[in-house]
Structure formats: C-alpha cells, structure tokens
Enzyme design. Structure first.
Site, mmCIF file in Angstrom:
data_model
loop_
_atom_site.group_PDB
_atom_site.id
_atom_site.type_symbol
_atom_site.label_atom_id
_atom_site.label_comp_id
_atom_site.label_asym_id
_atom_site.label_seq_id
_atom_site.Cartn_x
_atom_site.Cartn_y
_atom_site.Cartn_z
ATOM 1 N N THR A 106 0.711 -1.082 0.127
ATOM 2 C CA THR A 106 0.003 0.220 0.095
ATOM 3 C C THR A 106 0.885 1.250 0.017
ATOM 4 O O THR A 106 1.841 1.329 0.486
ATOM 5 C CB THR A 106 -0.805 0.097 1.237
ATOM 6 O OG1 THR A 106 -1.672 1.401 1.254
ATOM 7 C CG2 THR A 106 -0.243 -0.373 2.630
ATOM 8 N N ASP A 107 0.336 2.320 -0.564
ATOM 9 C CA ASP A 107 0.981 3.676 -0.765
ATOM 10 C C ASP A 107 1.154 4.281 0.948
ATOM 11 O O ASP A 107 1.758 4.999 1.163
ATOM 12 C CB ASP A 107 0.501 4.818 -1.549
ATOM 13 C CG ASP A 107 -1.151 4.962 -1.074
ATOM 14 O OD1 ASP A 107 -1.610 4.271 -0.099
ATOM 15 O OD2 ASP A 107 -1.947 5.966 -1.724
ATOM 16 N N GLU A 108 0.312 3.607 1.965
ATOM 17 C CA GLU A 108 0.184 4.068 3.117
ATOM 18 C C GLU A 108 1.625 3.907 3.811
ATOM 19 O O GLU A 108 1.854 4.613 4.856
ATOM 20 C CB GLU A 108 -0.796 3.534 3.846
ATOM 21 C CG GLU A 108 -2.106 3.787 3.441
ATOM 22 C CD GLU A 108 -3.477 3.494 4.200
ATOM 23 O OE1 GLU A 108 -3.192 3.674 5.621
ATOM 24 O OE2 GLU A 108 -4.212 3.336 3.730
ATOM 25 N N TYR A 146 -1.618 -0.313 11.106
ATOM 26 C CA TYR A 146 -1.848 -1.091 10.036
ATOM 27 C C TYR A 146 -0.504 -0.581 9.010
ATOM 28 O O TYR A 146 0.026 -1.610 8.440
ATOM 29 C CB TYR A 146 -3.079 -0.617 9.134
ATOM 30 C CG TYR A 146 -3.078 -0.764 7.862
ATOM 31 C CD1 TYR A 146 -3.048 -2.137 7.269
ATOM 32 C CD2 TYR A 146 -3.202 0.017 6.797
ATOM 33 C CE1 TYR A 146 -3.005 -2.643 5.911
ATOM 34 C CE2 TYR A 146 -3.196 -0.118 5.313
ATOM 35 C CZ TYR A 146 -3.186 -1.527 4.975
ATOM 36 O OH TYR A 146 -3.230 -1.732 3.572
ATOM 37 N N LYS A 176 2.458 -3.230 7.146
ATOM 38 C CA LYS A 176 2.723 -3.638 6.011
ATOM 39 C C LYS A 176 4.171 -3.102 5.765
ATOM 40 O O LYS A 176 4.629 -3.653 4.827
ATOM 41 C CB LYS A 176 1.709 -2.765 5.062
ATOM 42 C CG LYS A 176 0.199 -3.302 5.062
ATOM 43 C CD LYS A 176 0.058 -4.624 4.698
ATOM 44 C CE LYS A 176 0.473 -4.640 3.174
ATOM 45 N NZ LYS A 176 0.089 -6.219 2.519
#
Length: 328
Positions: free
Chosen positions: A127-129, A151, A155
């Site tokens: 994810t870009d997060e 979260y 990741k």
C-alpha cells in the site's frame, strides 16, 4: 504455470482471481489457481462464485501462519500473489496485534516457505500508506518508509521482509504499492461502500475532521491489471507504485457520493478526526508506466457510478455483511 493467491476471497484478491480465470492476464496463463484464505470477516467465498466451477480452481480455507499447510501448497507453485492482510486502519488503531501477526509474521511464513520450495516468483501486494503523508508532489518507489498507523507500519514491516528475502536469499520478489482502491465486492466498512450503503438506506455518514484529507482513487480492476503486469514482467527485487490518478479530498468524495445517491449535506455527520490521520497520499506511476506499459483505464466518474449501481443491485451481498459486522 501453477499460481497460489493468498487472500483471494477478499476484495482485491477476488477481483484478481476472477479476472485471471475468466479474461486472463497475458503472461499468467495457468491451468491451476489455488486460493488460500482464512475467510475472516472480510474474506467471502461468494466473491469467487463467478469462477468457482472453472477447471483447475481450488479454494483452500486456511491461515497463512499454518506452516505445514503453506509448505504443502507451495510445492510445485510457480507464482505466489500475496494479498492476505489485515487492512482496516480504524481496526488497527483499536488493536494492533492481529495486524502485526498476520501482516508481518504471516508474510515471513510465506516468504520462507516460498524460498524453501523454490517458487519462481513472489508478488507482495502492499500500500502507499507505508510512505506516510506527503504535502505536495508524488512519492517515487525510492521514498523512505514513514508509516503513521499500526496498519501501515505492519505493511511496511512486511515490505522490508520481502526485500530482505530478495537480497539475502535471492527469492524473486516483486513489491507493488497501490493507492486507495474502490470497486464491487469491497467490504462495507471501507469509506465508499459504507457511505453508499448508508446513503441509499437513508442513513447518515461520518466525515472525519475537516474532510480535507486527500486520497488518490484507483479502481480495483486497474489495480489488478497493474499487479498482473508486475507479476509477468516486473524486475525481481523491485517496487512498483500503482495509482489511479484521481486525487480528491474526503469532502469532495462525499459530495460526489451524495449526488450519486440523491442525498444532501444534512446526511453528513462530522466526527472527531482519526488518530494519526495522514493528510495526503499520492504516488508516481512513472516507473510502472515506462517499464511495463501500465495506465489506469477506468475513468473515476464511470467507475464510481458503476460501483454505486452495483451496491444498489447487490443488497443480497452486503446486507448480511453489515449486519454481522455491526455496521447496519
């Protein structure tokens, strides 16, 4: 080519599997596709009904932490596409343990089993997060990881383990990092399906803070197309960003959903902002575009209208899920 898809009964994973087994992805032609999914609250075997009778398809209910099961499924596998993850930020804020165990330890279990089994390629879907928040411009794949939620931290940890297995063990790993996904079959705790289902039922929707947090929206069909390109032609050990090219504030997104469902701002309830809420995400897709020919193909206006109609038509799919999850 034998393909193992983890988390393939979830929102994004099932889109990948349905397309893989129906339309097919160039370079990923396969007589055998196995889905490994724990079938937690967000994993739904009904998501795979359209391809359940395709020859060579198998759904295995199991945990990516179950090493004997994972070892068995890895034997003879050519490609692993790893979607399985705990992914809802709000849930990670309420309790991070499941996110660390599944996203970090689970990914390590898969990587080690793939290495031991001699799997040809391992695609880790991220994810870009993991990049954190960016005020202006867009992240390239070389951006340092600065996650801000439990979260995204979990990741980021799984991304680094994937990189380590590539560098240390020579495992052919490709990492993809996507922007915010939307589309059919998305579990109705996420913002678009939650808002759509609430609004068409005459209920209110919650808007965090001032509503000016910015996200780049990516249709799940485009995301899976990008994953397939990276799986078939990406360079081993590399990271590829996958974006949709439509940046909206949460307030702008809410306005569009209100218009699509015939509601007005009286249906919006301001709520206290989420803890550690990243202000803006934006990824550069220059690398995957130049190397692999990726470009988003679903216009946001078309995709959003289709999604709203899908949720109108598929109450049979989402109503039981919202009721079971206490979202009704």
């Amino acid at each position: 080519m034998k393909i193992l898809v983890t988390g393939g009964a979830g929102f994004i994973g099932s889109e990948f599997v349905r397309n893989l087994l129906s339309e097919g992805y160039r370079g990923l032609e396969s007589p055998g596709v196995t889905v490994l999914d724990k079938l937690t609250y967000a994993g739904n075997p009904r998501n795979l009904d359209p391809v359940s009778d395709v020859p060579g398809f198998e759904l295995v209910q199991g945990d990516i932490l179950d090493r004997p099961l994972v070892d068995d499924l890895m034997r003879g596998t050519d490609l692993v596409v790893h979607f399985a993850a705990e992914s809802h930020v709000d849930r990670s804020i309420a309790g991070a343990a499941d996110f660390v165990v599944t996203n970090v330890v689970g990914t390590q279990t898969l990587l080690d089993a793939a290495h031991q089994a001699g799997v040809g390629r391992f695609v880790h879907v991220s994810t870009d997060e993991v990049y954190g928040s960016i005020d202006s411009g867009s992240w390239s794949e070389s951006q340092p990881l600065e996650p801000n939620s439990p979260y995204s931290a979990s990741k980021a940890g799984s991304d680094l383990l994937a990189r380590a297995y590539a560098r240390t063990h020579g495992l052919d790993v490709v990492i993809t990092r996507c922007s915010n996904n939307y589309g059919p079959y998305q579990f109705p705790e996420k913002v678009i399906p939650l808002f759509v289902t609430n609004l068409i039922d005459g209920k209110n929707v919650p808007l965090y803070g001032d509503g000016l947090n910015v996200r780049d929206w990516l249709h799940v069909e485009d995301h899976c197309r990008g994953i397939a390109l990276a799986a078939a032609g990406g360079r081993g050990g590399e990271v590829y960003n996958i974006g949709g090219g439509t940046e909206l504030t949460n307030r702008e997104l809410t306005e569009r959903l209100l218009a699509a469902t015939g509601r007005d701002w009286s249906a919006v309830t301001p709520v206290t902002d989420r803890k550690g809420h990243d202000r803006r995400y934006s990824v550069s897709i220059a690398k995957i575009s130049e190397e692999l020919g990726y470009a988003p193909q679903v216009p946001f206006e078309t995709g959003l209208a289709d999604v709203v109609q899908w949720y109108r038509d598929r109450r049979d799919w989402w109503e039981p899920l919202k009721e079971k999850a206490g979202l009704a």
